[in-house]
Design an enzyme around this catalytic site. Structure first.
Site, PDB file in Angstrom:
ATOM      1  N   THR A 163       0.926  -1.053  -0.184  1.00  0.00           N
ATOM      2  CA  THR A 163       0.075   0.047  -0.066  1.00  0.00           C
ATOM      3  C   THR A 163       1.055   1.262  -0.221  1.00  0.00           C
ATOM      4  O   THR A 163       2.075   1.326   0.398  1.00  0.00           O
ATOM      5  CB  THR A 163      -0.839  -0.120   1.262  1.00  0.00           C
ATOM      6  OG1 THR A 163      -0.149  -0.182   2.369  1.00  0.00           O
ATOM      7  CG2 THR A 163      -2.070  -0.980   1.171  1.00  0.00           C
ATOM      8  N   PRO A 164       0.220   2.031  -0.440  1.00  0.00           N
ATOM      9  CA  PRO A 164       1.141   3.785  -0.532  1.00  0.00           C
ATOM     10  C   PRO A 164       0.861   4.514   0.719  1.00  0.00           C
ATOM     11  O   PRO A 164       0.300   4.031   1.577  1.00  0.00           O
ATOM     12  CB  PRO A 164       0.376   4.316  -1.851  1.00  0.00           C
ATOM     13  CG  PRO A 164      -1.001   3.937  -1.750  1.00  0.00           C
ATOM     14  CD  PRO A 164      -1.213   2.441  -1.154  1.00  0.00           C
ATOM     15  N   GLY A 248       3.268  -0.824 -10.273  1.00  0.00           N
ATOM     16  CA  GLY A 248       2.410  -1.579 -10.533  1.00  0.00           C
ATOM     17  C   GLY A 248       2.749  -2.464 -11.784  1.00  0.00           C
ATOM     18  O   GLY A 248       2.627  -3.647 -11.983  1.00  0.00           O
ATOM     19  N   GLU A 263      -4.594  -1.315  -8.199  1.00  0.00           N
ATOM     20  CA  GLU A 263      -4.955   0.117  -8.001  1.00  0.00           C
ATOM     21  C   GLU A 263      -4.065   1.157  -8.311  1.00  0.00           C
ATOM     22  O   GLU A 263      -3.180   1.404  -7.390  1.00  0.00           O
ATOM     23  CB  GLU A 263      -5.805   0.435  -6.760  1.00  0.00           C
ATOM     24  CG  GLU A 263      -7.174  -0.612  -6.594  1.00  0.00           C
ATOM     25  CD  GLU A 263      -8.127  -0.270  -7.446  1.00  0.00           C
ATOM     26  OE1 GLU A 263      -8.328   0.638  -8.348  1.00  0.00           O
ATOM     27  OE2 GLU A 263      -8.945  -1.319  -7.815  1.00  0.00           O
ATOM     28  N   CYS A 297      -5.182   9.456  -5.621  1.00  0.00           N
ATOM     29  CA  CYS A 297      -5.042   8.609  -6.996  1.00  0.00           C
ATOM     30  C   CYS A 297      -6.197   9.391  -7.887  1.00  0.00           C
ATOM     31  O   CYS A 297      -5.853   9.318  -9.371  1.00  0.00           O
ATOM     32  CB  CYS A 297      -5.356   6.905  -6.790  1.00  0.00           C
ATOM     33  SG  CYS A 297      -6.812   6.709  -6.096  1.00  0.00           S
ATOM     34  N   GLU A 396       0.654  11.926 -14.080  1.00  0.00           N
ATOM     35  CA  GLU A 396       0.015  12.263 -12.703  1.00  0.00           C
ATOM     36  C   GLU A 396       0.872  13.042 -11.940  1.00  0.00           C
ATOM     37  O   GLU A 396       2.375  12.868 -11.769  1.00  0.00           O
ATOM     38  CB  GLU A 396      -0.057  10.887 -11.876  1.00  0.00           C
ATOM     39  CG  GLU A 396      -0.575  10.919 -10.459  1.00  0.00           C
ATOM     40  CD  GLU A 396      -0.791   9.656  -9.948  1.00  0.00           C
ATOM     41  OE1 GLU A 396       0.042   9.042 -10.012  1.00  0.00           O
ATOM     42  OE2 GLU A 396      -2.073   9.246  -9.348  1.00  0.00           O
ATOM     43  N   PHE A 398       0.287  14.571  -8.684  1.00  0.00           N
ATOM     44  CA  PHE A 398      -0.014  14.117  -7.232  1.00  0.00           C
ATOM     45  C   PHE A 398       0.442  15.212  -6.452  1.00  0.00           C
ATOM     46  O   PHE A 398       1.359  15.077  -5.168  1.00  0.00           O
ATOM     47  CB  PHE A 398       1.011  12.757  -6.697  1.00  0.00           C
ATOM     48  CG  PHE A 398       0.075  11.829  -6.018  1.00  0.00           C
ATOM     49  CD1 PHE A 398      -1.035  11.258  -6.645  1.00  0.00           C
ATOM     50  CD2 PHE A 398       0.726  11.407  -4.924  1.00  0.00           C
ATOM     51  CE1 PHE A 398      -1.700  10.487  -5.853  1.00  0.00           C
ATOM     52  CE2 PHE A 398      -0.089  10.254  -4.256  1.00  0.00           C
ATOM     53  CZ  PHE A 398      -1.017   9.919  -4.797  1.00  0.00           C
TER      54      PHE A 398
HETATM   55  P1  NAD Z   1       4.794   3.558  -5.241  1.00  0.00           P
HETATM   56  O1  NAD Z   1       4.362   2.818  -6.547  1.00  0.00           O
HETATM   57  O2  NAD Z   1       6.118   4.455  -5.172  1.00  0.00           O
HETATM   58  O3  NAD Z   1       4.821   2.868  -3.995  1.00  0.00           O
HETATM   59  C1  NAD Z   1       3.796   2.032  -3.498  1.00  0.00           C
HETATM   60  C2  NAD Z   1       4.240   0.991  -2.681  1.00  0.00           C
HETATM   61  O4  NAD Z   1       4.830   0.007  -3.219  1.00  0.00           O
HETATM   62  C3  NAD Z   1       5.051   1.351  -1.411  1.00  0.00           C
HETATM   63  O5  NAD Z   1       4.523   0.384  -0.340  1.00  0.00           O
HETATM   64  C4  NAD Z   1       6.273   0.993  -1.985  1.00  0.00           C
HETATM   65  O6  NAD Z   1       7.174   0.804  -0.951  1.00  0.00           O
HETATM   66  C5  NAD Z   1       6.090  -0.480  -2.706  1.00  0.00           C
HETATM   67  N1  NAD Z   1       6.855  -0.656  -3.859  1.00  0.00           N
HETATM   68  C6  NAD Z   1       7.805   0.473  -4.543  1.00  0.00           C
HETATM   69  N2  NAD Z   1       8.371  -0.403  -5.517  1.00  0.00           N
HETATM   70  C7  NAD Z   1       8.141  -1.888  -5.259  1.00  0.00           C
HETATM   71  C8  NAD Z   1       8.482  -3.100  -6.048  1.00  0.00           C
HETATM   72  N3  NAD Z   1       9.525  -2.725  -7.067  1.00  0.00           N
HETATM   73  N4  NAD Z   1       7.878  -3.981  -5.498  1.00  0.00           N
HETATM   74  C9  NAD Z   1       7.005  -4.126  -4.671  1.00  0.00           C
HETATM   75  N5  NAD Z   1       6.592  -3.067  -3.826  1.00  0.00           N
HETATM   76  C10 NAD Z   1       7.102  -1.933  -4.362  1.00  0.00           C
HETATM   77  O7  NAD Z   1       3.675   4.792  -4.809  1.00  0.00           O
HETATM   78  P2  NAD Z   1       3.664   5.917  -3.874  1.00  0.00           P
HETATM   79  O8  NAD Z   1       4.414   6.972  -4.302  1.00  0.00           O
HETATM   80  O9  NAD Z   1       3.824   5.181  -2.658  1.00  0.00           O
HETATM   81  O10 NAD Z   1       1.840   6.204  -4.052  1.00  0.00           O
HETATM   82  C11 NAD Z   1       1.581   7.107  -4.805  1.00  0.00           C
HETATM   83  C12 NAD Z   1       0.852   6.314  -5.952  1.00  0.00           C
HETATM   84  O11 NAD Z   1      -0.355   5.511  -5.362  1.00  0.00           O
HETATM   85  C13 NAD Z   1       0.180   7.368  -7.205  1.00  0.00           C
HETATM   86  O12 NAD Z   1       0.536   6.994  -8.435  1.00  0.00           O
HETATM   87  C14 NAD Z   1      -1.150   7.022  -6.697  1.00  0.00           C
HETATM   88  O13 NAD Z   1      -2.031   7.609  -8.040  1.00  0.00           O
HETATM   89  C15 NAD Z   1      -1.462   5.509  -6.358  1.00  0.00           C
HETATM   90  N6  NAD Z   1      -2.552   5.572  -5.663  1.00  0.00           N
HETATM   91  C16 NAD Z   1      -3.554   4.671  -6.346  1.00  0.00           C
HETATM   92  C17 NAD Z   1      -4.869   4.464  -5.693  1.00  0.00           C
HETATM   93  C18 NAD Z   1      -5.918   3.958  -6.550  1.00  0.00           C
HETATM   94  O14 NAD Z   1      -6.915   3.419  -5.855  1.00  0.00           O
HETATM   95  N7  NAD Z   1      -5.689   3.784  -7.699  1.00  0.00           N
HETATM   96  C19 NAD Z   1      -4.997   4.881  -4.395  1.00  0.00           C
HETATM   97  C20 NAD Z   1      -4.044   5.757  -3.829  1.00  0.00           C
HETATM   98  C21 NAD Z   1      -3.009   5.917  -4.360  1.00  0.00           C
END
Ligand code: NAD
Length: 497
Positions: A163-164, A248, A263, A297, A396, A398
């Site tokens: 999760t983020p 993702g 997501e 998001c 995005e 953000f």
């Molecule tokens: P991020 O992708 O950098 O990190 C998200 C999570 O993934 C963190 O816990 C991170 O530690 C982990 N992570 C990072 N690299 C990884 C890897 N290689 N393997 C497995 N896990 C890994 O995103 P962020 O900066 O933390 O969050 C912001 C993003 O989240 C934005 O793009 C936002 O749009 C999205 N978001 C989407 C929704 C939705 O419902 N669609 C909701 C909230 C946030």
């Protein structure tokens, strides 16, 4: 000095401030001897430390979840439902304490946002616990008179949950932990590093509510290390991830072959037709741009305004942006907090500089806010004359930015709407219902709000990325998440003997 997501890696910590991980029945600090130092984006003070886990720690957590899977799957649906209710009650009983930590660690203002997010987390568990009780499956009329066939829902097994940091209390609760418990899955949870103390507290709530040991395991640390480990592990059966589109994509590759609930990011276009009311529209758009400092998001990420309404709308947006108050995070007058972390703030700087270099005009804001507790506070910003090739339009951002693009014809508006590859949410403002519907059916997004801001959502409504975009896979929201986290099993019976 090594940093991860802007956090310093420390080799020792003040034990009074140490967050812990939960693996099976144990609370522990992991095997690396290293910690991440959590600094408050709101006040600049040190909030505490969280363990920087190793792959070996993550593997132990997966083993603990495997050992516990029968423990949760074996409970009846009613028992799991009661467990969700008990978690919600514990969260409610600790509301102020949780909101205080959420405010300090994530940055969102205590009164305006943090208290509400904690309440939403509790509701997330309640909704999952209620909906699972009424989720029926089918029996099937068949050709053979000696056969009977029906299907039922089973847990998928062990979920890798990542999760983020934007809603670190509500999002894990609503999207995954509540539905995961309700559907009978065991889980290994890797939260975002910058909000891992909140994750520790939420895990304490699960324990206090009587969630069996090993059912929800918490591993803190670097996503590409421990997140990657749980995604690729043969011990996890399915993956639930919320975060950026880039991560993702990496997860879909590493977890290939497993069921994925993804997501991802959005770049929601908001289309304002010439017959919209500029004042009301601007109020709603501004809420979509500036709530949670734009870190949603489904935030309103770009505004496509008809030429006939453009100037009036911009004037109103600047007026509403002027009403936003930043300052003491615990003051009830504060309506917007800082960005959560340094890389996020740098991305907003980069997107704005890029837009200005391509001819955009900053109507208000445009950079970091001065004289506040940390440089992560960003001014509410309205930008016009944004070009389609700019990062503000294509990607995005953000952050608390309202980029406005002008159009003359519907064809032009459609071209603008399509000029980003993300497809999560959108909104349309118009007084003409047939125009609203034409747009709603045409747009390639998972959720369209008519005469309402892009991020408007209630937690039982399905939402997610549209096929063919980079915004995700599957749907979250009420029974839709429950179905995503379950396997449909069909049983056929021969009754001839
Ligand atoms: P991020 O992708 O950098 O990190 C998200 C999570 O993934 C963190 O816990 C991170 O530690 C982990 N992570 C990072 N690299 C990884 C890897 N290689 N393997 C497995 N896990 C890994 O995103 P962020 O900066 O933390 O969050 C912001 C993003 O989240 C934005 O793009 C936002 O749009 C999205 N978001 C989407 C929704 C939705 O419902 N669609 C909701 C909230 C946030």
């Amino acid at each position: 000095m090594r940093t991860i997501k802007g956090l310093t890696v420390a080799t020792h910590c003040d034990s009074a401030m140490a967050g812990r991980m939960r693996i099976g029945a144990d609370w522990e600090t992991g095997t690396s001897g290293e910690f991440l130092e959590i600094m408050s984006p709101a006040t600049g003070e040190r909030v505490g430390y969280v363990p920087l886990a190793t792959r070996e720690d993550a593997r132990r957590a997966v083993a603990a979840a495997q050992a516990a899977r029968e423990r949760i799957a074996g409970l009846s649906v009613w028992e799991r439902s009661r467990l969700c209710g008990a978690v919600a009650d514990v969260i409610d009983s600790r509301r102020e304490e949780l909101a205080r930590l959420l405010c300090l660690e994530q940055g969102k203002p205590y009164h305006a946002e943090a208290l509400g997010e904690v309440a939403a987390a509790a509701t997330g568990f309640r909704v999952a616990g209620e909906q699972i009780k009424w989720l029926e499956s089918a029996s099937f009329p068949v050709e053979d008179r000696n056969k009977r066939a029906f299907s039922f829902l089973q847990p998928k097994g062990v979920f890798a949950v990542i999760t983020p940091w934007n809603f670190p209390m509500a999002l894990p609760s609503i999207y995954y932990l509540g539905p995961g418990l309700a559907t009978g899955n065991a889980m290994v949870w890797v939260p975002a590093p910058t909000t891992s103390l909140v994750a520790t507290k939420l895990t304490e709530c699960l324990e206090a509510a009587g969630v069996p040991d090993g059912v929800v395991n918490l591993v803190t640390g670097d996503g590409p290390v421990v997140g990657d480990e749980i995604v690729a592990s043969p011990g996890t059966d399915a993956i639930a991830f919320t975060g950026s589109s880039e991560t993702g994509q990496a997860i879909a590759t590493r977890g290939a072959g497993k069921p994925l609930l993804l997501e991802l990011g959005g770049n929601g276009p908001t289309i304002v037709l010439e017959d919209a009311d500029p004042r009301i529209t601007a109020e709603r758009i501004a809420a979509g741009c500036f709530t949670n400092a734009g870190q949603i998001c489904t935030s309103t990420e770009r505004i496509l305004a008809h030429a006939a309404i453009h100037d009036a709308l911009v004037e109103e947006l600047v007026r509403v942006a002027g009403k936003i108050r930043m300052g003491d995070a615990f003051d009830a007058a504060t309506t917007m907090g800082p960005l959560n972390n340094a890389p996020s703030a740098a991305k907003v700087d980069q997107h704005l500089a890029d837009a200005v270099a391509r001819g955009a005009k900053v109507m208000t804001g445009g950079g970091r806010a001065a004289n506040l507790a940390t440089p992560l506070h960003y001014q509410p910003t309205v930008v016009t004359s944004v070009t389609t090739d700019s990062l503000l339009n294509k990607e995005e951002t953000f952050g608390p930015v309202a980029p406005v693009l002008r159009f003359e014809t519907e064809d032009e508006a459609r071209r603008l709407a399509l000029s980003s590859r993300l497809g999560l949410s959108a909104s349309i403002f118009t007084a003409t219902i047939r125009h609203a519907f034409r747009w709603a059916e045409w747009l390639k997004v998972g959720i369209v709000n008519i005469n309402e801001m892009c991020p408007y959502w209630e937690m039982h409504i399905p939402a997610g990325g549209a096929a063919g975009t980079r915004s995700g896979l599957g749907r979250t929201g009420g029974r839709h998440t429950l179905l995503e986290m379950s396997d449909l099993k069909t049983v056929t019976i021969d009754i001839s003997r």
